[in-house]
Motif scaffolding. Structure first.
Motif, PDB file in Angstrom:
ATOM      1  N   PRO A 129      22.186  17.183  26.540  1.00 44.23           N
ATOM      2  CA  PRO A 129      21.868  16.626  27.770  1.00 44.23           C
ATOM      3  C   PRO A 129      22.702  15.456  28.212  1.00 44.23           C
ATOM      4  O   PRO A 129      22.909  15.218  29.423  1.00 44.23           O
ATOM      5  N   CYS A 130      22.435  14.589  27.285  1.00 44.69           N
ATOM      6  CA  CYS A 130      22.823  12.945  27.471  1.00 44.69           C
ATOM      7  C   CYS A 130      24.328  13.115  27.705  1.00 44.69           C
ATOM      8  O   CYS A 130      24.682  12.114  28.589  1.00 44.69           O
ATOM      9  N   SER A 131      25.097  14.023  27.154  1.00 40.28           N
ATOM     10  CA  SER A 131      26.310  14.245  27.646  1.00 40.28           C
ATOM     11  C   SER A 131      26.880  14.473  29.024  1.00 40.28           C
ATOM     12  O   SER A 131      27.597  13.736  29.938  1.00 40.28           O
ATOM     13  N   ALA A 132      26.021  15.775  29.492  1.00 38.71           N
ATOM     14  CA  ALA A 132      26.547  16.135  30.716  1.00 38.71           C
ATOM     15  C   ALA A 132      25.947  15.019  31.760  1.00 38.71           C
ATOM     16  O   ALA A 132      26.263  14.912  32.896  1.00 38.71           O
ATOM     17  N   CYS A 133      24.705  14.428  31.540  1.00 34.91           N
ATOM     18  CA  CYS A 133      23.962  13.438  32.271  1.00 34.91           C
ATOM     19  C   CYS A 133      25.058  11.968  32.456  1.00 34.91           C
ATOM     20  O   CYS A 133      25.081  11.716  33.575  1.00 34.91           O
ATOM     21  N   GLY A 134      25.576  11.750  31.579  1.00 36.70           N
ATOM     22  CA  GLY A 134      26.404  10.582  31.569  1.00 36.70           C
ATOM     23  C   GLY A 134      27.678  10.704  32.443  1.00 36.70           C
ATOM     24  O   GLY A 134      28.046  10.090  33.194  1.00 36.70           O
ATOM     25  N   LEU A 135      28.024  11.743  32.001  1.00 35.33           N
ATOM     26  CA  LEU A 135      29.536  12.290  32.894  1.00 35.33           C
ATOM     27  C   LEU A 135      29.198  12.441  34.344  1.00 35.33           C
ATOM     28  O   LEU A 135      29.902  11.977  34.996  1.00 35.33           O
ATOM     29  N   SER A 136      27.934  13.284  34.635  1.00 36.01           N
ATOM     30  CA  SER A 136      27.606  13.489  35.986  1.00 36.01           C
ATOM     31  C   SER A 136      27.366  12.147  36.697  1.00 36.01           C
ATOM     32  O   SER A 136      27.854  11.682  37.746  1.00 36.01           O
ATOM     33  N   LYS A 137      26.634  11.193  36.020  1.00 38.02           N
ATOM     34  CA  LYS A 137      26.304   9.824  36.675  1.00 38.02           C
ATOM     35  C   LYS A 137      27.230   9.004  36.893  1.00 38.02           C
ATOM     36  O   LYS A 137      27.551   8.510  38.039  1.00 38.02           O
ATOM     37  N   ARG A 138      28.294   9.060  35.849  1.00 33.97           N
ATOM     38  CA  ARG A 138      29.653   8.120  36.150  1.00 33.97           C
ATOM     39  C   ARG A 138      30.406   8.602  37.435  1.00 33.97           C
ATOM     40  O   ARG A 138      30.890   7.829  38.215  1.00 33.97           O
ATOM     41  N   HIS A 139      30.472  10.001  37.396  1.00 35.66           N
ATOM     42  CA  HIS A 139      31.167  10.599  38.838  1.00 35.66           C
ATOM     43  C   HIS A 139      30.419  10.166  40.024  1.00 35.66           C
ATOM     44  O   HIS A 139      31.117   9.771  40.916  1.00 35.66           O
ATOM     45  N   VAL A 140      29.287  10.693  40.107  1.00 32.53           N
ATOM     46  CA  VAL A 140      28.362  10.320  41.250  1.00 32.53           C
ATOM     47  C   VAL A 140      28.307   9.020  41.605  1.00 32.53           C
ATOM     48  O   VAL A 140      28.656   8.685  42.929  1.00 32.53           O
ATOM     49  N   PHE A 141      27.934   8.205  40.739  1.00 30.53           N
ATOM     50  CA  PHE A 141      27.805   6.677  41.033  1.00 30.53           C
ATOM     51  C   PHE A 141      29.194   6.187  41.931  1.00 30.53           C
ATOM     52  O   PHE A 141      29.085   5.669  42.789  1.00 30.53           O
TER      53      PHE A 141
END
Lengths: 310, 310
Positions: A129-141
């Protein structure tokens, strides 16, 4: 123990500085550490609009509070990640804090905006999950900052976080990551500037800052992160710090002073060959950016028959 | 579990290689790892005379055995450090091994030759014993090799040792030490070449090699090293290795492949400004070399009155 600055009774001791502080001098100490990080690394130029990513935890709310105390009219950004009760409570905490101070809070809900959340995204790409989460946050931020006209995005990564990431990068000699690991990732076409103003403050200092300034933060940690590598590295560094106070800071600051520039070229190479993602416009070295690939896999409609046979 | 090579029952599993070995294939595996380290790093040129420093422990006796098995007519060097019973037993172990095989063993006794031993040296310079010991061994090894016409000095530092040293150097970003940390320290005026042919073998592999080849080594560790930093780093790396087998090797080999050369210039700088020590002739950047300073302080005659009042 007495306050190092005013000799009043100390309420906290910071072993790394071998010093105690009273409540007032401690909050001043925290402000000075953030001021110094911003100045040393030229994080924010005059007139730049700053957005701070907040999760409702001690680091991000502390950061927002500190940036405002230093005179930056920072707004907040909360991203709903869809991690069950944890996300509900972290959103409540961020909103309550913003409302209490009357500071603007932008909100983006991953599921409402992009059609998936962290648990379903992680399942879709079969990654932790941390991988999908980090990827998503970087993009959305980055997306939210650009869409709303901000120049700088600030995140609450503290000294403990950065030292743990550094340990992971060094253990595998990830030279590209080492070249990119810096309190400032400068703006580039398609990217706002990313800054980490808390690199000079440890986890314990942030918790104390919040308690002493009355910030009501969510204490619970993300349940999906339990047992991940990053937390393992944090524990190891805590063991070393216990034996030799100051090791964590010497490790991170020593890297920034004497290590980082030796790897900088490796990171530049990685950033050299980017073009806009045809789906979302974000810079990517691939045909389609990794966020859009994650999104495509996480939002694919699975035929009922296939789902049943799985 | 079966032997990876010959499918006979395995007697040891090496988690890092995710493989089991029978006794014969395991000793072959050890020889191949040493052969590969020697070749990859050009440790020994044809015709060079090699001296191996032996303590009587598993690493140094294993190394001597392995070098001989690979056809190098290596002689041994034992340095008596004067650490009580430990030194007595380690000397006995080295002598018995050399005698059993009929291989020449040079001996240097620190007290007999230089007038002090590790405990008195450490007291004299008020440093931890490991510091006085390392300093003395570096000097005496080089001295003995040069005086007896050897070109190369081999030491039994294994993968675990080197990874722990690397962790300490990285935690403090000791750029000069990082530049010097390499399986080969080339010859220079006043210095023989120093090599570490065991860098591809872990502590556990060395112990197994000795057991399987009937090498009778001293199991006891140096009592003065207990609780030192180096052993603390070893423990931490063992914790990481336990969670992610292969981390130690990836850390050390990754450094050698992608990290070391970035720090090499810092080490060269340190070596550039050397001249012969006026006392002993060894190259030093200082007026008198640190070994001769240690020796002078450790052998100074203390007046009886001063000793009594201490």
């Amino acid at each position: 123990m007495k306050c190092r600055r005013c000799r009043a009774p100390a309420v906290i001791d910071v072993r790394r500085h071998n010093a105690g502080f009273c409540a007032d001098c401690f909050t001043r100490h925290c402000r000075e550490q953030v001021r110094r990080a911003i100045d040393d690394h030229e994080m924010i130029a005059p007139g730049q609009r700053v957005l701070v990513a907040v999760s409702g935890g001690k680091d991000s709310l502390g950061l927002w509070h500190l940036l405002r105390a230093l005179g930056y009219e920072t707004d907040g950004l909360y991203v709903g990640l869809g991690i069950g009760e944890y996300s509900d409570e972290s959103g409540d905490s961020a909103r309550a804090f913003a409302h209490e101070h009357g500071w603007p809070l932008l909100e983006v809900d991953l599921r409402a905006t992009y059609g998936f959340d962290v648990p379903s995204g992680a399942r879709a790409i079969r990654r932790v999950p941390c991988s999908a989460c980090g990827l998503s946050k970087r993009h959305v931020f980055n997306d939210a900052a650009r869409a709303n006209g901000y120049d700088v995005l600030a995140t609450g990564h503290n000294l403990d976080d950065e030292a743990a990431v550094l340990l992971g990068n060094v253990l595998r000699w990830e030279t590209g990551y080492l070249g990119r690991q810096h309190p400032v990732l400068p703006a580039a076409p398609g990217f706002v500037q990313k800054v980490k103003p808390l690199v000079r403050l440890g986890e314990r200092e942030l918790a104390a800052y919040c308690v002493l300034t009355g910030i009501d933060y969510i204490v619970e940690e993300c349940p999906m992160a339990a047992g991940n590598r990053h937390l393992g590295y944090k524990e190891l560094l805590n063991e070393i710090e216990e034996r030799s106070p100051g090791t964590k800071a010497a490790f991170l600051f020593g890297f920034l002073e004497r290590g980082h520039e030796r790897f900088a070229a490796d990171a530049v190479e990685e950033r050299a060959d980017l073009h806009p993602c045809p789906e979302c416009g974000a810079p990517t070295p691939a045909d389609v950016c990794s966020f859009c690939r994650l999104r495509a896999r996480a939002t694919r409609v699975i035929p009922v028959a296939a789902e049943n046979s799985a």
